[in-house]
Design a protein around this motif. Structure first.
Motif, short mmCIF file in Angstrom:
data_model
loop_
_atom_site.label_atom_id
_atom_site.label_comp_id
_atom_site.label_asym_id
_atom_site.label_seq_id
_atom_site.Cartn_x
_atom_site.Cartn_y
_atom_site.Cartn_z
N PRO A 1 0.81 -1.23 0.00
CA PRO A 1 0.00 0.00 0.00
C PRO A 1 0.84 1.27 0.00
O PRO A 1 0.46 2.26 -0.61
N ARG A 2 2.03 1.23 0.66
CA ARG A 2 2.88 2.42 0.65
C ARG A 2 3.62 2.55 -0.67
O ARG A 2 3.96 3.64 -1.11
N THR B 1 2.30 1.95 -3.49
CA THR B 1 1.35 2.43 -4.49
C THR B 1 0.87 3.84 -4.24
O THR B 1 -0.02 4.32 -4.92
N ALA C 1 0.94 -6.57 -10.33
CA ALA C 1 1.45 -5.27 -9.88
C ALA C 1 2.95 -5.09 -10.05
O ALA C 1 3.40 -4.02 -10.51
N ARG D 1 4.50 -2.02 -12.23
CA ARG D 1 5.32 -1.00 -11.54
C ARG D 1 6.72 -0.92 -12.13
O ARG D 1 7.24 0.16 -12.39
N TYR E 1 -8.69 -8.39 -3.09
CA TYR E 1 -9.06 -6.98 -3.04
C TYR E 1 -10.42 -6.80 -3.69
O TYR E 1 -10.76 -7.49 -4.67
N VAL F 1 -10.56 -1.08 -5.08
CA VAL F 1 -9.25 -0.96 -4.43
C VAL F 1 -8.17 -1.52 -5.34
O VAL F 1 -7.09 -0.94 -5.50
N ARG G 1 -7.55 0.97 -8.23
CA ARG G 1 -6.86 2.19 -7.80
C ARG G 1 -5.37 1.93 -7.60
O ARG G 1 -4.53 2.77 -7.97
N GLN G 2 -5.03 0.81 -6.99
CA GLN G 2 -3.62 0.54 -6.70
C GLN G 2 -2.84 0.19 -7.97
O GLN G 2 -1.69 0.60 -8.11
N ALA H 1 -2.20 3.38 -9.74
CA ALA H 1 -1.23 4.22 -9.03
C ALA H 1 0.21 3.81 -9.33
O ALA H 1 1.10 4.65 -9.37
N VAL H 2 0.47 2.51 -9.56
CA VAL H 2 1.84 2.06 -9.81
C VAL H 2 2.20 2.07 -11.29
O VAL H 2 3.35 1.84 -11.65
#
Length: 603
Positions: free
Chosen positions: A162-163, A165, A386, A390, A415, A419, A422-423, A426-427
């Protein structure tokens, strides 16, 4: 007689005093290196804005040192100095000077140096004489200082996902560090307490009279420039001689802004409209189709990644179709591209450590790797996708297409779709497009549909498992030749608020793009601008202008298609909502559009 005696006595006394002063001065010891260091510091601070200077002494008063007896150094002791130590010291100083020059050159080339401007002090007659500056005189500027630089780094891989992302993160690969115990380190400021630089203070005086004038040295200060009239009635400032406080940049170091090239001749644009039954408003459809001239545009180099889910949640028949579709698709890759294959359950396992060229040897290795896959383990879709999104391919100017073959059903690390989306979004560094492929009734359609929609891709789902192989092979073939990347569009006027989809994928040679919009008046004109980059990273643009009344008439389904695209956009927005009131407002708008235009919403 008395006068001559007085003169003789004075001469003898003067000789005695001179001999006494010479005797005392012979016993004095002066530290020349200290004086030399002070002069060197002053010179550097004026000539170079980037300096390597010793740490500034603390401002606390220094204790008075006791007088030490003079120590006389014998010539034998001087000859015994270690030459190796002296050579090492000289090498360190030369390396420091070289590092200083490198920093100076980098910051000068990038125009990153902020040299403080001079300030001005108008002298007051009431001010004490010793604190006043003479008109035109300049106080020495004060340079910036800062504590010794320290390297602080955080291991990104050890952070919780979570941090990792969180948005607005700038990730820099870990570099080799070299510890230094040198007292002087390359820096933009000399070592010492943290303080800002101050420019020179220039003294000003005011002459009395009907037209006062300021007396100041010739400095390049905009506020002090007097306009002078030139032929033709134009005003241009004087060009006074500027003191050489710092080196100046030449115009040749500033990169020129390249003009955009058109790509109108490489595509055909077709536009159709449908007018509402009442009023002058209506909907329009725009198709962008590459034509035969597009062959003049080169293929944009890109990377392709196949992610294959072979967990136990995938049935044996579905896994066999996943494998067959991927093996056949390998033969349709562009020879100019690179590729890789990843099989995942709870983690992804790559065939190659990085992306490899499309050649016979690598294709045979990939074919054997895919053929050897068998069902095993549980499923972590997010944890498997992910990291590859990323990490991307490390090149912002090289697109990466990720084809994911899965049902989207995780059995661990589960998830909710909003959620998850979104993650992943974000990456995504911006050059990754995701294309999920699924089949059957057990697929997580909401997750997979928006995974492609929100990441510059699209989703392909087939109800019949037998159709999956043909769809994937056809899609890979269609998307093998990219001609314009990072394609965006803008429209003039209020019509821009009702054009969907909001973002466009890359433009491929064998694929057409479609936009839907809504206009307010059929007599208005649409002005649409498309922009992107070609294979040589040159900017390309296209400006399309046409009145709605001059367009062809489309089918009755055009309005329903526009409503469907707007609903899809609102559903994507709903995935990012954490406010119940905003979610409720979006749901009401979605339901209103669905009822008005007869659109079925599956989610």
């Amino acid at each position: 007689m008395k006068l001559s005696r007085y003169i003789i006595f004075s001469m003898l006394l003067s000789l005695i005093l001179h001999f006494l002063l010479l005797y005392l001065s012979a016993d004095m010891v002066v530290d020349v290196s200290t004086l030399h260091g002070i002069n060197r510091q002053t010179d550097i601070s004026f000539e170079f804005p980037v300096t390597i200077l010793p740490e500034l002494p603390s401002e606390s008063p220094k204790p008075v040192a006791e007088t030490q007896p003079e120590v006389k150094v014998k010539p034998e002791t001087v000859a015994a100095i270690d030459k190796a130590e002296l050579h090492s010291t000289l090498q360190k100083e030369s390396r420091q000077l070289a590092n200083q020059r490198k920093i100076e050159n980098i910051f000068l080339e990038e125009n990153l140096l902020d040299i403080p401007k001079p300030s001005f002090k108008l002298q007051d007659r009431q001010q004490p004489e010793q604190s006043r500056l003479k008109p035109g005189s300049v106080e020495i500027p004060r340079t910036a200082s800062a504590p010794r630089p320290e390297i602080i780094e955080i291991d990104y891989a050890k952070l919780a996902l979570p941090r990792q992302t969180l948005p607005s993160r700038v990730i820099t690969p870990k570099l080799e560090r070299e510890a230094s115990d040198l007292p002087l380190l390359p820096s933009l400021a000399q070592h010492g307490p943290l303080r800002m630089p101050e420019g020179p203070v220039v003294g000003l005086s005011l002459q009395a009279g009907q037209r006062p004038k300021f007396a100041a040295p010739d400095l390049e200060i905009e506020e002090l420039k007097a306009p002078t009239r030139k032929m033709g009635g134009e005003f241009t400032p004087d060009t006074p001689v500027m003191p050489n406080f710092s080196p100046s940049l030449t115009p040749g170091r500033i990169a020129p802004k390249l003009a955009q090239l058109p790509f109108d001749g490489f595509v055909d644009i077709e536009m159709r409209i449908v007018k509402d039954r009442v009023g002058n408003a209506g909907c329009f459809q725009i198709d962008i189709l590459p034509n035969a001239n597009s062959d003049a545009l080169g293929d944009i180099a890109k990377d392709t990644l196949f992610l294959i889910d072979h967990s136990t949640s995938i049935s044996p028949a579905k896994l066999n179709h996943f494998k067959a579709a991927t093996r056949e698709s390998l033969a349709r890759l562009n020879p100019k591209d690179r590729f890789n294959v990843v099989a995942f359950t709870t983690v992804g396992k790559s065939l190659f450590p990085n992306y490899q060229p499309v050649n016979r040897e690598n294709l045979e290795a990939a074919d054997k790797y895919i053929a050897s896959l068998w069902r095993s383990g549980m499923t972590d879709v997010f944890g498997s996708i992910a990291p590859f999104v990323r990490n991307s391919n490390g090149d912002a100017n090289r697109p990466l297409n990720i084809f994911v073959l899965t049902d989207g059903q995780s059995t661990v690390n589960i998830y909710e779709p909003p959620v998850f989306l979104r993650q992943i979004n974000a990456v995504n560094p911006g050059n990754v497009s995701i294309f999920p492929f699924s089949a059957g009734s057990q697929a997580n359609r909401q997750l997979l549909d928006f995974l492609g929609y929100l990441n510059r891709g699209s989703q392909c789902h087939v109800d019949n498992l037998e159709d999956l192989q043909d769809r994937l092979v056809d899609y890979i073939s269609t998307h093998s030749s990219m001609i314009i990347m990072n394609l965006t569009y803008t429209a003039e006027g209020p019509v821009s608020r009702d054009i969907y989809p909001r973002s466009l994928p890359h433009l491929y040679r064998r694929e057409s793009l479609r936009l839907y919009g809504r206009f307010a008046n059929i007599e208005d004109e649409l002005v649409l601008t498309l922009s992107g980059k070609d294979a040589e990273l040159k900017s390309r643009n296209l400006v399309f202008r046409k009145k709605y009344s001059d367009c062809m008439i489309g089918g009755a389904e055009l309005q329903r298609e526009w409503a469907g695209q707007k609903i899809l956009h609102l559903l994507a927005q709903r995935n990012y909502c954490v406010n119940e009131a905003q979610t409720k407002r979006l749901n009401n708008e979605i339901n209103s559009l669905a009822r008005r235009y007869g659109v079925y919403t599956p989610y």
